[in-house]
Enzyme design. Structure first.
Site, PDB file in Angstrom:
ATOM      1  CG  ASP A 160      -3.056  -8.017  -4.309  1.00 47.66           C
ATOM      2  OD1 ASP A 160      -2.441  -8.449  -4.059  1.00 47.66           O
ATOM      3  OD2 ASP A 160      -3.413  -7.002  -3.148  1.00 47.66           O
ATOM      4  CG  HIS A 203      -2.120  -1.372   1.307  1.00 49.90           C
ATOM      5  ND1 HIS A 203      -2.066  -1.428   1.848  1.00 49.90           N
ATOM      6  CD2 HIS A 203      -2.703  -1.377  -0.125  1.00 49.90           C
ATOM      7  CE1 HIS A 203      -3.298  -3.091   1.818  1.00 49.90           C
ATOM      8  NE2 HIS A 203      -3.060  -2.686   0.480  1.00 49.90           N
ATOM      9  CB  SER A 252      -5.539  -1.994  -2.895  1.00 46.10           C
ATOM     10  OG  SER A 252      -6.783  -3.444  -3.464  1.00 46.10           O
ATOM     11  CG  HIS A 295      -7.170 -10.041  -7.644  1.00 43.93           C
ATOM     12  ND1 HIS A 295      -6.747  -9.690  -9.220  1.00 43.93           N
ATOM     13  CD2 HIS A 295      -7.885 -12.066  -7.911  1.00 43.93           C
ATOM     14  CE1 HIS A 295      -7.215 -11.052 -10.197  1.00 43.93           C
ATOM     15  NE2 HIS A 295      -7.160 -11.974  -9.600  1.00 43.93           N
ATOM     16  CD  GLU A 310     -12.833  -9.159  -3.236  1.00 42.93           C
ATOM     17  OE1 GLU A 310     -12.354  -9.444  -3.550  1.00 42.93           O
ATOM     18  OE2 GLU A 310     -13.089 -10.866  -3.645  1.00 42.93           O
ATOM     19  N   GLY A 318     -11.510 -10.288 -12.449  1.00 44.70           N
ATOM     20  CA  GLY A 318     -11.015  -9.571 -12.819  1.00 44.70           C
ATOM     21  C   GLY A 318      -9.824  -9.660 -13.672  1.00 44.70           C
TER      22      GLY A 318
HETATM   23  N1  SAM Z   1      -5.994  -5.613  -3.000  1.00 41.56           N
HETATM   24  C1  SAM Z   1      -6.361  -5.813  -1.542  1.00 41.56           C
HETATM   25  C2  SAM Z   1      -5.884  -5.103  -0.872  1.00 41.56           C
HETATM   26  O1  SAM Z   1      -4.583  -4.510  -1.178  1.00 41.56           O
HETATM   27  O2  SAM Z   1      -6.177  -4.498   0.142  1.00 41.56           O
HETATM   28  C3  SAM Z   1      -6.395  -7.408  -1.385  1.00 41.56           C
HETATM   29  C4  SAM Z   1      -6.692  -8.455  -1.972  1.00 41.56           C
HETATM   30  S1  SAM Z   1      -6.203  -9.709  -1.823  1.00 41.56           S
HETATM   31  C5  SAM Z   1      -5.121 -10.197  -1.611  1.00 41.56           C
HETATM   32  C6  SAM Z   1      -7.289 -10.982  -2.928  1.00 41.56           C
HETATM   33  C7  SAM Z   1      -8.211 -10.146  -3.232  1.00 41.56           C
HETATM   34  O3  SAM Z   1      -9.237 -11.253  -4.772  1.00 41.56           O
HETATM   35  C8  SAM Z   1     -10.048 -11.187  -2.199  1.00 41.56           C
HETATM   36  O4  SAM Z   1     -10.839 -10.712  -1.468  1.00 41.56           O
HETATM   37  C9  SAM Z   1     -10.481 -12.614  -3.070  1.00 41.56           C
HETATM   38  O5  SAM Z   1     -11.933 -12.445  -2.801  1.00 41.56           O
HETATM   39  C10 SAM Z   1     -10.147 -12.004  -4.783  1.00 41.56           C
HETATM   40  N2  SAM Z   1     -10.891 -12.689  -5.748  1.00 41.56           N
HETATM   41  C11 SAM Z   1      -9.723 -13.703  -6.006  1.00 41.56           C
HETATM   42  N3  SAM Z   1     -10.250 -14.470  -6.759  1.00 41.56           N
HETATM   43  C12 SAM Z   1     -10.817 -13.865  -8.017  1.00 41.56           C
HETATM   44  C13 SAM Z   1     -10.845 -13.374  -9.108  1.00 41.56           C
HETATM   45  N4  SAM Z   1     -10.910 -13.697  -9.811  1.00 41.56           N
HETATM   46  N5  SAM Z   1     -11.451 -11.701  -9.409  1.00 41.56           N
HETATM   47  C14 SAM Z   1     -11.519 -10.832  -8.649  1.00 41.56           C
HETATM   48  N6  SAM Z   1     -11.634 -10.986  -7.456  1.00 41.56           N
HETATM   49  C15 SAM Z   1     -10.890 -12.633  -7.133  1.00 41.56           C
END
Ligand code: SAM
Length: 286
Positions: free
Chosen positions: A172, A18, A105, A41, A123, A152
Site C-alpha cells: 500500500d 480495510h 491496516s 507500507h 514503515e 517495505g
Molecule cells: N497501509 C496503511 C493503512 O492502510 O493503514 C497506510 C499506508 S500509507 C498509504 C503509506 C505509508 O508508506 C506511509 O506511512 C509512508 O510513510 C510509508 N512508506 C513510504 N515509502 C515506504 C517504503 N519504501 N517502505 C515502507 N514504508 C514506506
C-alpha cells in the site's frame, strides 16, 4: 517522503481497503493453520480523527463517518456479515459509540490475529514508525507481531518465503515516486519467485485511465497467475488529475473474493452516498 496517512485516515479509500483486508484475513482464518501477513507500507497503525491533521482535511466525513452512522454507534443497524469483522475492530476502539479512533491496516490486522498467525509490518518514515510502535506495540510483545523500521520492498527479500507457507501481503505505497509501478512489478516478480502461492493485495489510486491501462497491461504481461482487478469509483472519471476511486490488484485472490466484493461495493456505495451505484465498481480478472 512527504505523504502522511494521518491526513487521509478514514477516507473512502481507507474504508474500502480495510473492509477488504478484513475479508482477506477472515478467509485465511478459515483454516486452523496459521498464516503470515506482511504489511509492507504500514503507516501509523492508529489514527485520532479529532487531531489537527485529520481535522484539516476532514476526509473521514465521506468515508467512515457515514458508515459509522449507519452501522456503528449505539443505535446503529446490525452490520452485514461482509462488514462485521472490520466494524467489530472499530467498535472495540470506540466502545462508547462515539467515533474518534480509526484503525489503520496493521492495527486492524493485529486485532484479528489469532495466536497461530503472524503480522510483519514495515514503515519507512521515522515519525510514523515511532507512532506505529506506540500504537501497535503495547501488545506487540506478543511473539506474533513484528514491526520494522525499514523499506517495505526490501523486506520482501528478507521475509520470503514465510515459514508458515501460507501468506498474505498488503502493498500500500503512497505513489509519490514516478517509478512506483516499476518497484511494484519488481516486488511481484520476487514474490512470484519465492512464494508463488501467497495472496498479494496491491492498492492503487484511480486517477487517469491510460496510466491504469498500462499498469494492468504490465501486470498481465508479468504472467503472475490469477489477477483480480477491483475498483471502487466514487465520482465519474471526468478529470484525470483528481482521485476518482480506489483500486486493488489481487494476485492469487481467494476464490470467493470477487463474489464478496461484488456484494460489498454496492453496499458501500449506498451507505457512503457516493452518488454512484453498481456502475461505480469494476471487477475483472486480468
Ligand atoms: N497501509 C496503511 C493503512 O492502510 O493503514 C497506510 C499506508 S500509507 C498509504 C503509506 C505509508 O508508506 C506511509 O506511512 C509512508 O510513510 C510509508 N512508506 C513510504 N515509502 C515506504 C517504503 N519504501 N517502505 C515502507 N514504508 C514506506
Amino acid at each position: 517522503m512527504n505523504y502522511r496517512h494521518a491526513y487521509h485516515a478514514g477516507h473512502i479509500c481507507d474504508v474500502v481497503k480495510h473492509a477488504t483486508l478484513a475479508l482477506l484475513i477472515a478467509y485465511m482464518q478459515r483454516k486452523e493453520k496459521g498464516f503470515a501477513l506482511l504489511d509492507t507500507h504500514a503507516g501509523y497503525g492508529l489514527y485520532d480523527l479529532h487531531d489537527e491533521k485529520a481535522q484539516k482535511t476532514k476526509e473521514s466525513e465521506a468515508g467512515i463517518v457515514p458508515l459509522w452512522k449507519t452501522f456503528g454507534g449505539e443505535d446503529g443497524l446490525e452490520p452485514p456479515e461482509l462488514l462485521a469483522a472490520y466494524l467489530r475492530c472499530l467498535k472495540n476502539l470506540n466502545p462508547d459509540g462515539e467515533l474518534r479512533f480509526y484503525a489503520g491496516s496493521p492495527f486492524l490486522a493485529r486485532q484479528m490475529l489469532r495466536p497461530q498467525d503472524r503480522l510483519i509490518a514495515c514503515e519507512a518514515h521515522p515519525d510514523d514508525f515511532a507512532a506505529l510502535r506506540r500504537t501497535v506495540l503495547p501488545e506487540a510483545d506478543r511473539k506474533n507481531v513484528q514491526l520494522h523500521h525499514r523499506d517495505g520492498y526490501a523486506a520482501l527479500k528478507a521475509f520470503l518465503p514465510f515459514a508458515e507457507k501460507r501468506g498474505l501481503i498488503l502493498i500500500d505505497p503512497p505513489y509519490e515516486k514516478p517509478d512506483e509501478v516499476d518497484a511494484l512489478l519488481k516486488a511481484l516478480m520476487l514474490i512470484n519467485e519465492r512464494a508463488p502461492q501467497v495472496t498479494v493485495a496491491i492498492w492503487y489510486p484511480v486517477k487517469d485511465r491510460p496510466t491504469l491501462w498500462s499498469f494492468h497491461e504490465r501486470l498481465r504481461e508479468a504472467k503472475l497467475g490469477e489477477v483480480l482487478i477491483a475498483e471502487f469509483l466514487f465520482q465519474p472519471e471526468l478529470r484525470a488529475d483528481r482521485l476518482n476511486g480506489t483500486g486493488f490488484a489481487f494476485v492469487n485472490p481467494p476464490f470467493i473474493l470477487q463474489e464478496q466484493l461484488t456484494a460489498l461495493f454496492p453496499l458501500l456505495h449506498q451507505t457512503l452516498e457516493t452518488g454512484m451505484g453498481a456502475e461505480g465498481s469494476i471487477l475483472t480478472m486480468l
